[in-house]
Design a protein around this motif. Structure first.
Motif, PDB file in Angstrom:
ATOM      1  N   ASP A 196       1.047  -1.069  -0.089  1.00  0.00           N
ATOM      2  CA  ASP A 196      -0.001   0.005  -0.032  1.00  0.00           C
ATOM      3  C   ASP A 196       0.686   1.085  -0.047  1.00  0.00           C
ATOM      4  O   ASP A 196       1.969   1.473   0.310  1.00  0.00           O
ATOM      5  N   GLY A 197       0.389   2.442  -0.554  1.00  0.00           N
ATOM      6  CA  GLY A 197       0.954   3.775  -0.522  1.00  0.00           C
ATOM      7  C   GLY A 197       1.971   3.924  -1.393  1.00  0.00           C
ATOM      8  O   GLY A 197       2.489   4.885  -1.462  1.00  0.00           O
ATOM      9  N   LEU A 198       2.258   2.993  -2.366  1.00  0.00           N
ATOM     10  CA  LEU A 198       3.129   3.481  -3.493  1.00  0.00           C
ATOM     11  C   LEU A 198       2.626   4.198  -4.445  1.00  0.00           C
ATOM     12  O   LEU A 198       1.152   4.490  -4.650  1.00  0.00           O
ATOM     13  N   PRO A 199       3.209   5.185  -5.103  1.00  0.00           N
ATOM     14  CA  PRO A 199       2.640   6.362  -6.092  1.00  0.00           C
ATOM     15  C   PRO A 199       1.896   5.759  -7.179  1.00  0.00           C
ATOM     16  O   PRO A 199       2.116   4.561  -7.906  1.00  0.00           O
ATOM     17  N   PRO A 200       0.961   6.757  -7.690  1.00  0.00           N
ATOM     18  CA  PRO A 200       0.529   6.173  -9.171  1.00  0.00           C
ATOM     19  C   PRO A 200       1.456   6.022 -10.343  1.00  0.00           C
ATOM     20  O   PRO A 200       2.611   6.699 -10.199  1.00  0.00           O
ATOM     21  N   GLY A 201       1.319   5.171 -11.277  1.00  0.00           N
ATOM     22  CA  GLY A 201       2.433   4.990 -12.172  1.00  0.00           C
ATOM     23  C   GLY A 201       3.587   3.855 -11.393  1.00  0.00           C
ATOM     24  O   GLY A 201       4.289   3.413 -12.445  1.00  0.00           O
ATOM     25  N   THR A 202       3.257   3.195 -10.369  1.00  0.00           N
ATOM     26  CA  THR A 202       4.059   2.053  -9.980  1.00  0.00           C
ATOM     27  C   THR A 202       3.844   0.878 -11.030  1.00  0.00           C
ATOM     28  O   THR A 202       2.799   0.523 -11.161  1.00  0.00           O
ATOM     29  N   LEU A 203       4.986   0.208 -11.434  1.00  0.00           N
ATOM     30  CA  LEU A 203       4.847  -0.778 -12.240  1.00  0.00           C
ATOM     31  C   LEU A 203       5.063  -2.060 -11.526  1.00  0.00           C
ATOM     32  O   LEU A 203       5.616  -2.174 -10.540  1.00  0.00           O
ATOM     33  N   LEU A 204       4.137  -3.012 -12.245  1.00  0.00           N
ATOM     34  CA  LEU A 204       3.811  -4.273 -11.743  1.00  0.00           C
ATOM     35  C   LEU A 204       4.430  -5.370 -12.576  1.00  0.00           C
ATOM     36  O   LEU A 204       3.834  -5.419 -13.611  1.00  0.00           O
ATOM     37  N   HIS A 205       5.289  -6.186 -12.304  1.00  0.00           N
ATOM     38  CA  HIS A 205       5.267  -7.570 -13.037  1.00  0.00           C
ATOM     39  C   HIS A 205       5.045  -8.822 -12.049  1.00  0.00           C
ATOM     40  O   HIS A 205       5.704  -8.812 -10.897  1.00  0.00           O
ATOM     41  N   VAL A 260       3.816 -13.314 -15.884  1.00  0.00           N
ATOM     42  CA  VAL A 260       2.232 -13.519 -16.010  1.00  0.00           C
ATOM     43  C   VAL A 260       1.389 -12.246 -16.299  1.00  0.00           C
ATOM     44  O   VAL A 260       0.201 -12.556 -16.745  1.00  0.00           O
ATOM     45  N   PHE A 261       1.864 -11.142 -15.881  1.00  0.00           N
ATOM     46  CA  PHE A 261       1.164  -9.982 -15.708  1.00  0.00           C
ATOM     47  C   PHE A 261       2.179  -9.078 -15.767  1.00  0.00           C
ATOM     48  O   PHE A 261       3.215  -8.725 -14.947  1.00  0.00           O
ATOM     49  N   SER A 262       1.995  -7.897 -16.571  1.00  0.00           N
ATOM     50  CA  SER A 262       2.860  -6.581 -16.731  1.00  0.00           C
ATOM     51  C   SER A 262       1.882  -5.384 -16.791  1.00  0.00           C
ATOM     52  O   SER A 262       0.977  -5.319 -17.761  1.00  0.00           O
ATOM     53  N   GLY A 263       2.085  -4.300 -15.918  1.00  0.00           N
ATOM     54  CA  GLY A 263       1.315  -3.284 -16.190  1.00  0.00           C
ATOM     55  C   GLY A 263       1.469  -2.309 -15.033  1.00  0.00           C
ATOM     56  O   GLY A 263       2.385  -2.625 -14.108  1.00  0.00           O
ATOM     57  N   GLU A 264       0.766  -1.287 -14.973  1.00  0.00           N
ATOM     58  CA  GLU A 264       0.460  -0.420 -13.788  1.00  0.00           C
ATOM     59  C   GLU A 264      -0.070  -1.393 -12.653  1.00  0.00           C
ATOM     60  O   GLU A 264      -1.044  -1.966 -12.898  1.00  0.00           O
ATOM     61  N   ALA A 265       0.551  -1.068 -11.320  1.00  0.00           N
ATOM     62  CA  ALA A 265       0.030  -1.811 -10.307  1.00  0.00           C
ATOM     63  C   ALA A 265      -1.612  -1.779 -10.221  1.00  0.00           C
ATOM     64  O   ALA A 265      -2.319  -2.589  -9.789  1.00  0.00           O
ATOM     65  N   ALA A 266      -2.153  -0.317 -10.585  1.00  0.00           N
ATOM     66  CA  ALA A 266      -3.291  -0.162 -10.289  1.00  0.00           C
ATOM     67  C   ALA A 266      -4.226  -1.047 -11.035  1.00  0.00           C
ATOM     68  O   ALA A 266      -5.428  -1.241 -10.852  1.00  0.00           O
ATOM     69  N   GLU A 267      -3.857  -1.503 -12.570  1.00  0.00           N
ATOM     70  CA  GLU A 267      -4.501  -1.906 -13.357  1.00  0.00           C
ATOM     71  C   GLU A 267      -4.752  -3.681 -13.216  1.00  0.00           C
ATOM     72  O   GLU A 267      -5.715  -4.150 -13.477  1.00  0.00           O
ATOM     73  N   GLU A 268      -3.980  -4.113 -12.145  1.00  0.00           N
ATOM     74  CA  GLU A 268      -3.983  -5.501 -12.142  1.00  0.00           C
ATOM     75  C   GLU A 268      -5.525  -6.221 -11.704  1.00  0.00           C
ATOM     76  O   GLU A 268      -6.056  -7.053 -12.263  1.00  0.00           O
ATOM     77  N   HIS A 269      -6.057  -5.429 -10.836  1.00  0.00           N
ATOM     78  CA  HIS A 269      -7.415  -5.601 -10.286  1.00  0.00           C
ATOM     79  C   HIS A 269      -8.476  -4.886 -10.841  1.00  0.00           C
ATOM     80  O   HIS A 269      -9.648  -5.013 -10.614  1.00  0.00           O
ATOM     81  N   ARG A 270      -8.309  -4.193 -11.996  1.00  0.00           N
ATOM     82  CA  ARG A 270      -9.390  -3.445 -12.476  1.00  0.00           C
ATOM     83  C   ARG A 270     -10.383  -4.443 -13.453  1.00  0.00           C
ATOM     84  O   ARG A 270      -9.881  -5.321 -14.367  1.00  0.00           O
ATOM     85  N   PRO A 271     -11.680  -4.108 -13.210  1.00  0.00           N
ATOM     86  CA  PRO A 271     -12.703  -4.903 -14.062  1.00  0.00           C
ATOM     87  C   PRO A 271     -12.292  -4.690 -15.496  1.00  0.00           C
ATOM     88  O   PRO A 271     -11.977  -3.456 -15.696  1.00  0.00           O
TER      89      PRO A 271
END
Length: 217
Positions: free
Chosen positions: A187-196, A204-215
């Motif tokens: 929690d608490g990382l800034p917008p634009g944080t990248l996730l792999h 198996v997933f790459s994108g912004e962290a906020a996107e992973e669970h976006r419907p």
């Protein structure tokens, strides 16, 4: 977005077991990137491959496009890489002050809780205190690439939140490439944080962290 460092087609073997299966992993400058996955997914091995503490059985490590696969860990450190492993990240026989001094010139200690502990040897600290000390050394050392395995291990929630805020500021204010290996996105990382997200040594997933669970739309 400039890629500071990357794994390209990286494979790592531990005896008969392959921990990374041709992993491509970019680490951009000025950004926090988070590697997640269950234990055994390859998070720690990916950090070690970038740091040079494990050898690739195939693939390459690039730094601003230059092949540094054969460069030993101490040479990568001289170029500006700081690796904070999940264990053994402090010199237990030195005092807290001496550990911090190794990071560079005197600077404010990032964690107020460490100030009264400066005369104590690091080996006498609790797990959370050692983690604060290890991360402090990364924050105080001028670095182009910062790799941290389980940044908040053993920390109380408020201290963990401060840790991720400090690491985010390190990326945005100094332009460092910050790569964190975590079981889940903190929690608490800034917008634009990248996730792999890794699974069994593959991405198996790459994108912004906020996107992973976006419907899905």
């Amino acid at each position: 977005m400039t890629t500071e460092m990357e794994l390209r087609g990286a494979r790592v073997r531990y005896g008969p077991l392959e921990a990374l299966h041709g992993l491509d992993l970019p680490v951009p400058a000025g950004t926090v990137t988070v590697l997640t996955g269950r234990n055994g997914a390859g998070r720690t091995t990916a950090l070690r491959a970038l740091a040079g503490t494990v050898r690739l059985s195939a693939g390459r490590v690039l730094w601003r496009g230059e092949d540094v696969t054969a460069l030993p860990p101490h040479e990568r450190a001289r170029r500006g890489l700081c690796f904070v492993p999940d264990r053994g990240a402090v010199y237990e026989g030195l005092t807290v002050a001496e550990n911090l001094a190794l990071a560079g010139p005197a600077a404010p200690v990032p964690y107020p809780a460490l100030v009264p502990l400066l005369p104590r040897t690091a080996g006498t600290l609790s797990g959370g205190e050692r983690r604060m000390l290890a991360v402090s050394r990364a924050l105080l050392r001028p670095a182009r690439v910062v790799l941290v395995d389980e940044a908040a291990l053993g920390m109380a929630p408020p201290v963990a939140a401060r840790t991720y805020a400090l690491l985010a500021a390190l990326a945005t204010e100094t332009g460092a490439a910050v790569l964190l290996a975590e079981q889940r996105v903190p929690d608490g990382l800034p917008p634009g944080t990248l996730l792999h997200r890794l699974r069994r040594g593959t991405r198996v997933f790459s994108g912004e962290a906020a996107e992973e669970h976006r419907p899905a739309a």
